[in-house]
Scaffold this active site. Sequence first.
Site, PDB file in Angstrom:
ATOM      1  N   GLU A   1       0.797  -1.230   0.000  1.00  0.00           N
ATOM      2  CA  GLU A   1       0.000   0.000   0.000  1.00  0.00           C
ATOM      3  C   GLU A   1       0.830   1.280   0.000  1.00  0.00           C
ATOM      4  OE1 GLU A   1      -3.213   0.031   2.819  1.00  0.00           O
ATOM      5  OE2 GLU A   1      -4.175  -1.719   1.884  1.00  0.00           O
TER       6      GLU A   1
ATOM      7  N   GLU B   1      -6.015  -8.219   0.087  1.00  0.00           N
ATOM      8  CA  GLU B   1      -6.681  -7.742   1.305  1.00  0.00           C
ATOM      9  C   GLU B   1      -8.121  -7.411   0.956  1.00  0.00           C
ATOM     10  OE1 GLU B   1      -4.956  -4.635   3.636  1.00  0.00           O
ATOM     11  OE2 GLU B   1      -2.906  -5.405   3.467  1.00  0.00           O
TER      12      GLU B   1
END
Length: 400
Positions: free
Chosen positions: A221, A323
């Site tokens: 991320e 995720e």
Amino acid sequence: MGAFSKIIALGAFSTLAAAWLPKTNKEITASDGTNLFTTSNGKIRGVNLGSQFVFEPWIGESAWSDMGCGGQASEFDCVSSLGQDAANSAFQKHWGSWITQDDITEMVSYGLNTIRVPVGYWLREDLVYADSEHFPQGGLDYVKKLCGWASDAGMYIIMDLHGAPGAQIAENAFTGQMAPEAGFYVDYQYERALKFLEWMTGLIHTVNEFRNVGMLEVVNEPVRDNDKATSMRQNYYPKAFERIRANETSAGIDKNDYLHIQMMDELWGSGDPNQYLDDLYYAAYDDHRYLKWDTSVNVSRDSYINESCNDNRDSNTPTIVGEWSLSVPDDVQSTSDWDPSSNTDFYTKWFAAQVHSYEKQQGWVFWTWKAQLNDYRWSYQDAVKSGVIPKDLNLLESVC
């Protein structure tokens, strides 16, 4: 030895960029000969080990408090507060108890075949600036032990650089620190991360417990598309490929046993990860899909089911939705319409809808395996116990 060389049967692959499948290209078996990918048709079905080696206090406030870290925002802050020796003791106790061999056994019994292991760069302790950075020490032995259990069980392992040097995003505990700004995007921090990747690559190819680690994610991320993201794609990504492959070449690793090098896919918003890469051999991609934070989707149960059923995550290949969860926006999550205890039928259907779309890609890894939230929307283990996720994933309701 290659990541799978002690337990694999190699298969042919069609194109270099899309060659990877644990079942098709690399046969992974448990110590009893079981192939966990047979029942999933070769798809990744996994869970993240959230807060095992990079602690996010919101996931386990009770455990965090028991460690003496209550009121601290991140691992960096807790170590600073406790002092190095006391912190090492507290974290080592946590590492030995949060995810155990029993957890791995339970995962396999639920049809899961993959774990994603978030770690911080501080796992390689000589990369830490001793005068200004404060992280727990001694984690490597616990990572090794956990990966050994998973390898013995026949699980595939994704090793994820979750916390990058300098922090890849500001003020977020998943980087290991609450940095006031994202400091990762400069050459000397890239160099520290590259040294971590080289080191981890060497461990994976030489340490038996790591034999089922087939994928190394180079950063979790990162910031979305701006000058920092451009710098990362232009400078860090190509060097990550170069340094990992140089390590493997110098060690005489067969190309079929190379690690898959994973980056966030284009849908994440950091730009095209392939833009500055010349060689995509065994490149892989990570897609994080949280409708909780997608403001373009109408917040209703029917809308969420429809969106998930028709969700096209086909941006890069092979992509794993690394995720996702069953959590909904903060402003409605505690209302009766979304209460997990009285809306199990909806959450059961929504889980099935998401799996339907994510298995059109390479598969999925749920966030996360366990939590202390009394809310199964973030905890795979609790969702199974609540009856929202079946123990046999092939019995999922067809809702799309």
